[in-house]
Design a protein around this motif. Structure first.
Motif, PDB file in Angstrom:
ATOM      1  N   ALA A 146       0.108  -8.808  64.503  1.00  0.00           N
ATOM      2  CA  ALA A 146       0.107  -8.696  65.966  1.00  0.00           C
ATOM      3  C   ALA A 146      -0.927  -9.659  66.532  1.00  0.00           C
ATOM      4  O   ALA A 146      -1.982  -9.878  65.933  1.00  0.00           O
ATOM      5  CB  ALA A 146      -0.218  -7.273  66.397  1.00  0.00           C
ATOM      6  N   TYR A 147      -0.581 -10.255  67.678  1.00  0.00           N
ATOM      7  CA  TYR A 147      -1.481 -11.190  68.350  1.00  0.00           C
ATOM      8  C   TYR A 147      -1.486 -10.905  69.837  1.00  0.00           C
ATOM      9  O   TYR A 147      -0.481 -10.472  70.409  1.00  0.00           O
ATOM     10  CB  TYR A 147      -1.010 -12.643  68.133  1.00  0.00           C
ATOM     11  CG  TYR A 147      -1.050 -13.063  66.690  1.00  0.00           C
ATOM     12  CD1 TYR A 147      -2.220 -13.530  66.118  1.00  0.00           C
ATOM     13  CD2 TYR A 147       0.093 -12.969  65.895  1.00  0.00           C
ATOM     14  CE1 TYR A 147      -2.257 -13.899  64.772  1.00  0.00           C
ATOM     15  CE2 TYR A 147       0.063 -13.324  64.562  1.00  0.00           C
ATOM     16  CZ  TYR A 147      -1.121 -13.794  64.012  1.00  0.00           C
ATOM     17  OH  TYR A 147      -1.159 -14.138  62.685  1.00  0.00           O
ATOM     18  N   SER A 148      -2.616 -11.192  70.455  1.00  0.00           N
ATOM     19  CA  SER A 148      -2.697 -11.165  71.907  1.00  0.00           C
ATOM     20  C   SER A 148      -1.831 -12.295  72.430  1.00  0.00           C
ATOM     21  O   SER A 148      -1.807 -13.378  71.857  1.00  0.00           O
ATOM     22  CB  SER A 148      -4.148 -11.405  72.343  1.00  0.00           C
ATOM     23  OG  SER A 148      -4.190 -11.756  73.712  1.00  0.00           O
ATOM     24  N   THR A 149      -1.130 -12.068  73.527  1.00  0.00           N
ATOM     25  CA  THR A 149      -0.321 -13.129  74.125  1.00  0.00           C
ATOM     26  C   THR A 149      -0.990 -13.674  75.387  1.00  0.00           C
ATOM     27  O   THR A 149      -0.329 -14.136  76.311  1.00  0.00           O
ATOM     28  CB  THR A 149       1.112 -12.659  74.422  1.00  0.00           C
ATOM     29  OG1 THR A 149       1.056 -11.514  75.270  1.00  0.00           O
ATOM     30  CG2 THR A 149       1.870 -12.358  73.147  1.00  0.00           C
ATOM     31  N   VAL A 150      -2.310 -13.639  75.406  1.00  0.00           N
ATOM     32  CA  VAL A 150      -3.066 -14.289  76.462  1.00  0.00           C
ATOM     33  C   VAL A 150      -3.417 -15.673  75.928  1.00  0.00           C
ATOM     34  O   VAL A 150      -4.088 -15.807  74.906  1.00  0.00           O
ATOM     35  CB  VAL A 150      -4.327 -13.490  76.841  1.00  0.00           C
ATOM     36  CG1 VAL A 150      -5.168 -14.259  77.846  1.00  0.00           C
ATOM     37  CG2 VAL A 150      -3.926 -12.133  77.411  1.00  0.00           C
ATOM     38  N   CYS A 151      -2.910 -16.715  76.589  1.00  0.00           N
ATOM     39  CA  CYS A 151      -3.082 -18.091  76.132  1.00  0.00           C
ATOM     40  C   CYS A 151      -4.556 -18.446  76.002  1.00  0.00           C
ATOM     41  O   CYS A 151      -5.360 -18.148  76.897  1.00  0.00           O
ATOM     42  CB  CYS A 151      -2.387 -19.059  77.095  1.00  0.00           C
ATOM     43  SG  CYS A 151      -2.492 -20.783  76.568  1.00  0.00           S
ATOM     44  N   THR A 152      -4.904 -19.083  74.905  1.00  0.00           N
ATOM     45  CA  THR A 152      -6.288 -19.461  74.653  1.00  0.00           C
ATOM     46  C   THR A 152      -6.697 -20.714  75.412  1.00  0.00           C
ATOM     47  O   THR A 152      -7.859 -21.096  75.386  1.00  0.00           O
ATOM     48  CB  THR A 152      -6.523 -19.679  73.145  1.00  0.00           C
ATOM     49  OG1 THR A 152      -5.619 -20.692  72.672  1.00  0.00           O
ATOM     50  CG2 THR A 152      -6.307 -18.391  72.370  1.00  0.00           C
ATOM     51  N   HIS A 153      -5.764 -21.344  76.125  1.00  0.00           N
ATOM     52  CA  HIS A 153      -6.107 -22.534  76.920  1.00  0.00           C
ATOM     53  C   HIS A 153      -6.697 -22.149  78.268  1.00  0.00           C
ATOM     54  O   HIS A 153      -7.789 -22.576  78.604  1.00  0.00           O
ATOM     55  CB  HIS A 153      -4.869 -23.417  77.111  1.00  0.00           C
ATOM     56  CG  HIS A 153      -5.074 -24.533  78.084  1.00  0.00           C
ATOM     57  ND1 HIS A 153      -4.399 -24.598  79.287  1.00  0.00           N
ATOM     58  CD2 HIS A 153      -5.880 -25.608  78.054  1.00  0.00           C
ATOM     59  CE1 HIS A 153      -4.787 -25.680  79.940  1.00  0.00           C
ATOM     60  NE2 HIS A 153      -5.691 -26.307  79.223  1.00  0.00           N
ATOM     61  N   ALA A 154      -5.983 -21.346  79.040  1.00  0.00           N
ATOM     62  CA  ALA A 154      -6.458 -21.020  80.388  1.00  0.00           C
ATOM     63  C   ALA A 154      -6.344 -19.537  80.720  1.00  0.00           C
ATOM     64  O   ALA A 154      -6.504 -19.155  81.868  1.00  0.00           O
ATOM     65  CB  ALA A 154      -5.701 -21.846  81.425  1.00  0.00           C
ATOM     66  N   GLY A 155      -6.039 -18.711  79.731  1.00  0.00           N
ATOM     67  CA  GLY A 155      -6.001 -17.272  79.971  1.00  0.00           C
ATOM     68  C   GLY A 155      -4.739 -16.744  80.620  1.00  0.00           C
ATOM     69  O   GLY A 155      -4.713 -15.614  81.086  1.00  0.00           O
ATOM     70  N   CYS A 156      -3.682 -17.529  80.652  1.00  0.00           N
ATOM     71  CA  CYS A 156      -2.427 -17.079  81.257  1.00  0.00           C
ATOM     72  C   CYS A 156      -1.696 -16.134  80.307  1.00  0.00           C
ATOM     73  O   CYS A 156      -1.657 -16.380  79.104  1.00  0.00           O
ATOM     74  CB  CYS A 156      -1.509 -18.265  81.535  1.00  0.00           C
ATOM     75  SG  CYS A 156      -2.157 -19.419  82.741  1.00  0.00           S
ATOM     76  N   PRO A 157      -1.087 -15.073  80.829  1.00  0.00           N
ATOM     77  CA  PRO A 157      -0.271 -14.212  79.969  1.00  0.00           C
ATOM     78  C   PRO A 157       1.026 -14.938  79.598  1.00  0.00           C
ATOM     79  O   PRO A 157       1.731 -15.444  80.466  1.00  0.00           O
ATOM     80  CB  PRO A 157       0.006 -12.980  80.819  1.00  0.00           C
ATOM     81  CG  PRO A 157      -0.448 -13.297  82.200  1.00  0.00           C
ATOM     82  CD  PRO A 157      -1.218 -14.577  82.179  1.00  0.00           C
ATOM     83  N   ILE A 158       1.315 -14.987  78.322  1.00  0.00           N
ATOM     84  CA  ILE A 158       2.527 -15.648  77.838  1.00  0.00           C
ATOM     85  C   ILE A 158       3.687 -14.682  78.028  1.00  0.00           C
ATOM     86  O   ILE A 158       3.612 -13.521  77.642  1.00  0.00           O
ATOM     87  CB  ILE A 158       2.369 -16.056  76.361  1.00  0.00           C
ATOM     88  CG1 ILE A 158       1.225 -17.068  76.232  1.00  0.00           C
ATOM     89  CG2 ILE A 158       3.674 -16.621  75.811  1.00  0.00           C
ATOM     90  CD1 ILE A 158       0.807 -17.363  74.800  1.00  0.00           C
ATOM     91  N   ASN A 159       4.768 -15.186  78.617  1.00  0.00           N
ATOM     92  CA  ASN A 159       5.884 -14.297  78.945  1.00  0.00           C
ATOM     93  C   ASN A 159       7.214 -14.737  78.345  1.00  0.00           C
ATOM     94  O   ASN A 159       8.251 -14.225  78.721  1.00  0.00           O
ATOM     95  CB  ASN A 159       6.023 -14.176  80.464  1.00  0.00           C
ATOM     96  CG  ASN A 159       6.331 -15.510  81.124  1.00  0.00           C
ATOM     97  OD1 ASN A 159       6.512 -16.527  80.464  1.00  0.00           O
ATOM     98  ND2 ASN A 159       6.391 -15.505  82.449  1.00  0.00           N
ATOM     99  N   LYS A 160       7.181 -15.703  77.413  1.00  0.00           N
ATOM    100  CA  LYS A 160       8.443 -16.194  76.858  1.00  0.00           C
ATOM    101  C   LYS A 160       8.331 -16.339  75.341  1.00  0.00           C
ATOM    102  O   LYS A 160       7.381 -16.922  74.830  1.00  0.00           O
ATOM    103  CB  LYS A 160       8.788 -17.546  77.489  1.00  0.00           C
ATOM    104  CG  LYS A 160      10.161 -18.054  77.130  1.00  0.00           C
ATOM    105  CD  LYS A 160      10.480 -19.303  77.931  1.00  0.00           C
ATOM    106  CE  LYS A 160      11.905 -19.755  77.686  1.00  0.00           C
ATOM    107  NZ  LYS A 160      12.216 -20.962  78.441  1.00  0.00           N
ATOM    108  N   LEU A 161       9.337 -15.814  74.649  1.00  0.00           N
ATOM    109  CA  LEU A 161       9.434 -15.917  73.195  1.00  0.00           C
ATOM    110  C   LEU A 161      10.802 -16.478  72.858  1.00  0.00           C
ATOM    111  O   LEU A 161      11.821 -15.891  73.226  1.00  0.00           O
ATOM    112  CB  LEU A 161       9.251 -14.533  72.553  1.00  0.00           C
ATOM    113  CG  LEU A 161       9.381 -14.451  71.038  1.00  0.00           C
ATOM    114  CD1 LEU A 161       8.243 -15.205  70.343  1.00  0.00           C
ATOM    115  CD2 LEU A 161       9.391 -12.993  70.585  1.00  0.00           C
TER     116      LEU A 161
END
Length: 147
Positions: free
Chosen positions: A84-99
């Motif tokens: 399991a991983y956090s889906t908060v982007c490590t670049h700018a903190g945006c929540p990732i919403n697409k897989l």
């Protein structure tokens, strides 16, 4: 006629320069805002306690499932082990919403991550996703600290 002493030349700010600066200031602010997460989301948006994500059967071997409401992705490798991983982007903190398949795509700047390993597969992000503890209990997937 007496000659006047020469005055030192001082640069003067023209009206055009002032107006140009005023026009650029809001645009510069937009540039800064573009690198922040929409709605102020940050890395703190990941679970801070164990969260029941759903049935274990929802994640197939070799696949992944995105749990948008909890900012978590869970994947299962070929041997059946869950990650399991956090889906908060490590670049700018945006929540990732697409897989797509097992690739996570950030909507803010296009960073892509491997949902099985958490590694960056496309910049601008340079750091992998934060791994979260994950387990199964009574056929349910539980992720987050203390899981």
């Amino acid at each position: 006629m007496t000659a006047r002493p020469a005055r030192p030349v001082r640069p003067s700010t023209s009206r055009r320069t002032v107006l140009r600066g005023a026009a650029v200031a809001p645009v510069a602010g937009l540039g800064l805002a573009a690198c922040s997460a929409p709605g102020g989301a940050s890395a703190d948006a990941t679970p801070t306690a164990p969260v029941d994500l759903g049935a274990e059967a929802e994640v197939a071997k070799g696949g992944a499932k995105l749990y948008r409401d909890h900012n978590v992705v869970v994947s299962r490798d070929g041997s059946g082990a869950l990650k399991a991983y956090s889906t908060v982007c490590t670049h700018a903190g945006c929540p990732i919403n697409k897989l797509q398949g097992t690739t996570l795509i950030c909507p803010c700047h296009g960073s892509q991550f491997d949902a099985v390993t958490g590694k960056v597969v496309q910049a601008p992000a340079t750091e992998p996703l934060n791994e979260l503890p994950v387990k199964t209990s009574n056929g349910r997937i539980i992720a987050g600290p203390g899981a």
